[in-house]
Design a protein around this motif. Sequence first.
Motif, PDB file in Angstrom:
ATOM      1  N   ALA A  19       7.809   0.287  -8.208  1.00 34.72           N
ATOM      2  CA  ALA A  19       7.759  -0.601  -7.045  1.00 34.72           C
ATOM      3  C   ALA A  19       6.559  -1.541  -7.101  1.00 34.72           C
ATOM      4  CB  ALA A  19       7.718   0.206  -5.762  1.00 34.72           C
ATOM      5  N   GLU A  20       6.724  -2.665  -6.445  1.00 35.17           N
ATOM      6  CA  GLU A  20       5.638  -3.619  -6.251  1.00 35.17           C
ATOM      7  C   GLU A  20       4.869  -3.302  -4.970  1.00 35.17           C
ATOM      8  OE1 GLU A  20       5.434  -8.339  -5.151  1.00 35.17           O
ATOM      9  OE2 GLU A  20       6.845  -7.717  -6.714  1.00 35.17           O
ATOM     10  N   ILE A  21       5.583  -2.766  -3.971  1.00 35.68           N
ATOM     11  CA  ILE A  21       4.989  -2.359  -2.699  1.00 35.68           C
ATOM     12  C   ILE A  21       5.484  -0.960  -2.371  1.00 35.68           C
ATOM     13  CG2 ILE A  21       4.914  -2.790  -0.205  1.00 35.68           C
ATOM     14  CD1 ILE A  21       5.169  -5.765  -0.817  1.00 35.68           C
ATOM     15  N   THR A  22       4.561  -0.069  -2.006  1.00 36.78           N
ATOM     16  CA  THR A  22       4.901   1.306  -1.667  1.00 36.78           C
ATOM     17  C   THR A  22       4.284   1.669  -0.326  1.00 36.78           C
ATOM     18  OG1 THR A  22       4.997   1.972  -3.997  1.00 36.78           O
ATOM     19  CG2 THR A  22       4.673   3.722  -2.367  1.00 36.78           C
ATOM     20  N   LEU A  23       5.126   2.117   0.608  1.00 37.46           N
ATOM     21  CA  LEU A  23       4.675   2.550   1.931  1.00 37.46           C
ATOM     22  C   LEU A  23       4.972   4.033   2.089  1.00 37.46           C
ATOM     23  CD1 LEU A  23       6.064  -0.344   4.190  1.00 37.46           C
ATOM     24  CD2 LEU A  23       3.813  -0.179   3.131  1.00 37.46           C
ATOM     25  N   ASP A  24       3.944   4.814   2.358  1.00 37.03           N
ATOM     26  CA  ASP A  24       4.085   6.248   2.605  1.00 37.03           C
ATOM     27  C   ASP A  24       3.769   6.482   4.075  1.00 37.03           C
ATOM     28  OD1 ASP A  24       4.437   8.944   2.201  1.00 37.03           O
ATOM     29  OD2 ASP A  24       2.493   9.275   1.244  1.00 37.03           O
TER      30      ASP A  24
ATOM     31  N   HIS B 108      -6.741  -4.123  -2.498  1.00 39.16           N
ATOM     32  CA  HIS B 108      -5.480  -4.499  -1.860  1.00 39.16           C
ATOM     33  C   HIS B 108      -5.636  -4.930  -0.393  1.00 39.16           C
ATOM     34  CE1 HIS B 108      -2.908  -1.905  -4.851  1.00 39.16           C
ATOM     35  NE2 HIS B 108      -3.308  -3.043  -5.376  1.00 39.16           N
ATOM     36  N   TRP B 109      -6.797  -4.692   0.179  1.00 40.23           N
ATOM     37  CA  TRP B 109      -6.959  -4.928   1.619  1.00 40.23           C
ATOM     38  C   TRP B 109      -6.602  -6.357   2.040  1.00 40.23           C
ATOM     39  CZ3 TRP B 109      -6.312  -3.694   6.194  1.00 40.23           C
ATOM     40  CH2 TRP B 109      -7.024  -4.231   7.278  1.00 40.23           C
ATOM     41  N   PRO B 110      -6.971  -7.409   1.300  1.00 37.61           N
ATOM     42  CA  PRO B 110      -6.581  -8.753   1.765  1.00 37.61           C
ATOM     43  C   PRO B 110      -5.082  -8.902   1.995  1.00 37.61           C
ATOM     44  CG  PRO B 110      -8.240  -8.921   0.045  1.00 37.61           C
ATOM     45  CD  PRO B 110      -7.840  -7.473   0.102  1.00 37.61           C
ATOM     46  N   ARG B 111      -4.253  -8.252   1.174  1.00 36.79           N
ATOM     47  CA  ARG B 111      -2.807  -8.358   1.367  1.00 36.79           C
ATOM     48  C   ARG B 111      -2.316  -7.440   2.481  1.00 36.79           C
ATOM     49  NH1 ARG B 111       0.464  -7.943  -4.122  1.00 36.79           N
ATOM     50  NH2 ARG B 111       2.184  -8.431  -2.672  1.00 36.79           N
ATOM     51  N   TRP B 112      -3.017  -6.336   2.723  1.00 35.87           N
ATOM     52  CA  TRP B 112      -2.585  -5.421   3.778  1.00 35.87           C
ATOM     53  C   TRP B 112      -2.965  -5.907   5.176  1.00 35.87           C
ATOM     54  CZ3 TRP B 112       1.175  -2.744   2.494  1.00 35.87           C
ATOM     55  CH2 TRP B 112       1.231  -1.934   1.359  1.00 35.87           C
TER      56      TRP B 112
ATOM     57  N   SER C 255      -0.919   3.619  -6.937  1.00 38.54           N
ATOM     58  CA  SER C 255      -1.739   2.408  -7.089  1.00 38.54           C
ATOM     59  C   SER C 255      -2.898   2.568  -8.065  1.00 38.54           C
ATOM     60  CB  SER C 255      -2.285   1.982  -5.724  1.00 38.54           C
ATOM     61  OG  SER C 255      -3.041   3.032  -5.131  1.00 38.54           O
ATOM     62  N   SER C 256      -3.566   3.725  -8.070  1.00 40.44           N
ATOM     63  CA  SER C 256      -4.779   3.888  -8.877  1.00 40.44           C
ATOM     64  C   SER C 256      -4.559   3.831 -10.389  1.00 40.44           C
ATOM     65  CB  SER C 256      -5.478   5.195  -8.512  1.00 40.44           C
ATOM     66  OG  SER C 256      -5.969   5.140  -7.185  1.00 40.44           O
ATOM     67  N   PRO C 257      -3.400   4.272 -10.930  1.00 40.91           N
ATOM     68  CA  PRO C 257      -3.228   4.154 -12.382  1.00 40.91           C
ATOM     69  C   PRO C 257      -3.407   2.735 -12.907  1.00 40.91           C
ATOM     70  CG  PRO C 257      -1.577   5.630 -11.498  1.00 40.91           C
ATOM     71  CD  PRO C 257      -2.284   5.035 -10.319  1.00 40.91           C
TER      72      PRO C 257
ATOM     73  N   PRO D  48      -3.027  -6.422 -13.817  1.00 42.42           N
ATOM     74  CA  PRO D  48      -3.298  -6.559 -12.382  1.00 42.42           C
ATOM     75  C   PRO D  48      -2.963  -5.267 -11.636  1.00 42.42           C
ATOM     76  CG  PRO D  48      -1.242  -7.623 -12.933  1.00 42.42           C
ATOM     77  CD  PRO D  48      -1.800  -7.120 -14.223  1.00 42.42           C
ATOM     78  N   PRO D  49      -3.475  -5.097 -10.424  1.00 38.07           N
ATOM     79  CA  PRO D  49      -3.108  -3.931  -9.598  1.00 38.07           C
ATOM     80  C   PRO D  49      -1.713  -4.122  -9.026  1.00 38.07           C
ATOM     81  CG  PRO D  49      -4.625  -5.334  -8.392  1.00 38.07           C
ATOM     82  CD  PRO D  49      -4.481  -5.937  -9.765  1.00 38.07           C
ATOM     83  N   ALA D  50      -0.696  -3.722  -9.787  1.00 36.75           N
ATOM     84  CA  ALA D  50       0.674  -4.176  -9.551  1.00 36.75           C
ATOM     85  C   ALA D  50       1.503  -3.298  -8.633  1.00 36.75           C
ATOM     86  CB  ALA D  50       1.398  -4.333 -10.885  1.00 36.75           C
ATOM     87  N   ASN D  51       0.946  -2.210  -8.116  1.00 37.53           N
ATOM     88  CA  ASN D  51       1.666  -1.413  -7.114  1.00 37.53           C
ATOM     89  C   ASN D  51       0.792  -1.368  -5.858  1.00 37.53           C
ATOM     90  OD1 ASN D  51       3.014   0.527  -5.536  1.00 37.53           O
ATOM     91  ND2 ASN D  51       3.738   1.624  -7.343  1.00 37.53           N
ATOM     92  N   LEU D  52       1.174  -2.168  -4.881  1.00 35.01           N
ATOM     93  CA  LEU D  52       0.458  -2.251  -3.607  1.00 35.01           C
ATOM     94  C   LEU D  52       0.897  -1.059  -2.756  1.00 35.01           C
ATOM     95  CD1 LEU D  52      -1.375  -4.423  -2.083  1.00 35.01           C
ATOM     96  CD2 LEU D  52       0.742  -5.101  -0.952  1.00 35.01           C
ATOM     97  N   ALA D  53       0.096   0.014  -2.743  1.00 36.51           N
ATOM     98  CA  ALA D  53       0.512   1.257  -2.088  1.00 36.51           C
ATOM     99  C   ALA D  53      -0.458   1.623  -0.971  1.00 36.51           C
ATOM    100  CB  ALA D  53       0.581   2.397  -3.101  1.00 36.51           C
TER     101      ALA D  53
END
Length: 370
Positions: free
Chosen positions: A161-166, A183-187, A215-217, A231-236
């Motif tokens: 995923a590009e975006i992950t919401l838990d 990731h905070w600017p996008r969140w 996200s951390s990997p 890039p940090p490609a999973n915004l979780a």
Amino acid sequence: MQRIDHQLPWGHLGTERSLSVFRFGAGSRKVYIQASLHADELPGMRTAWELKKRLTELEAQAQLNGVIELVPVANPIGLDQHLQSAHMGRFELGSGKNFNRAFYELSGPVGELIGSQLGNDAEANIALIRQTMGQVLDRLPAPASQLEALHRLLLRHACEAEITLDLHCDFEAVIHLYALPQHWPRWRSLAARLKAGVALLCEDSGGSSFDESCSSPWLRLAKAFPEAAIPPANLATTLELGSMGDTRVDQAQANCEAILGFLAEQGFIAGQWPQAPDECCEGMPFEGTEYLFAPHHGVVSFLREAGEWIEKGDALFEVVDPLSDRLTVVCAGTSGVLFALDRGRYTQPGIWQAKVAGRETIRVGKLVND
């Protein structure tokens, strides 16, 4: 909508459990949303049902620009755990393990397999890394428990995923988020839409929770291979939807629309959507969060409400021992947002009673509580 049912192994004789994934839309981009990994945290599950209805409508209207996978019941194991009418959904009763800890770490094995192939093309690297994450999980030995199987299935769906919401909640709390600082600017848009009280930011909270395992990997791979474009490609994020009792229809619908508005802003849903409010909560270092405890057994009386700004030295709660008449007032050791309170009103030393998110670093090491 496509429904995918995964049967979990290691069911007891005569029983079985399954994990259900609902897939909407099509395309190369993907969002993954799951609810109630801590199975007794139900605001996310109620919100997920609203999302399921709305995504069905949006798919029928051809407004989805990608895949959105939804898991409304992310923990069928914990959903089945009750003791004398009390729901026990945070820990697996058989092992005592927290359902949202110790997820598999992907960066090491992925780096070993493809590190030499990573170059200057960021998009090519993203595709290769996502493909390899799936291959690593698929090639693991058979899971040794039903919990391990559940963890792998959830991570397998989310790693692409590009975006992950838990979706979670706390005991008594304002809406808040946990995420990477990068990731905070996008969140901020999602936090503003949800009217969140605070965002807690760190790269590694020490528990290998689900969101960080997604996200951390990407951060670890970027550090391991600094010459490659990664890039940090999973915004979780772990999204805490307030208190355990926040399952009202209006709350779930508001959460749903906030999430959909954010996804539309990220290009996953077409059509006209309200803009995010300008006003947004602050992003605080998770290392600045203070956990406050009672120094002795007794009855707790809270003196402040979740969501309030607290100054250092403010009284937060009293603890009364009615046998010895001992009364202790517990005060904040830092200034910040009082974002969560314990649900119990009888306490003992070692059990947190309040959490205050501050701006200054006061903790190191493992930051999450079990």
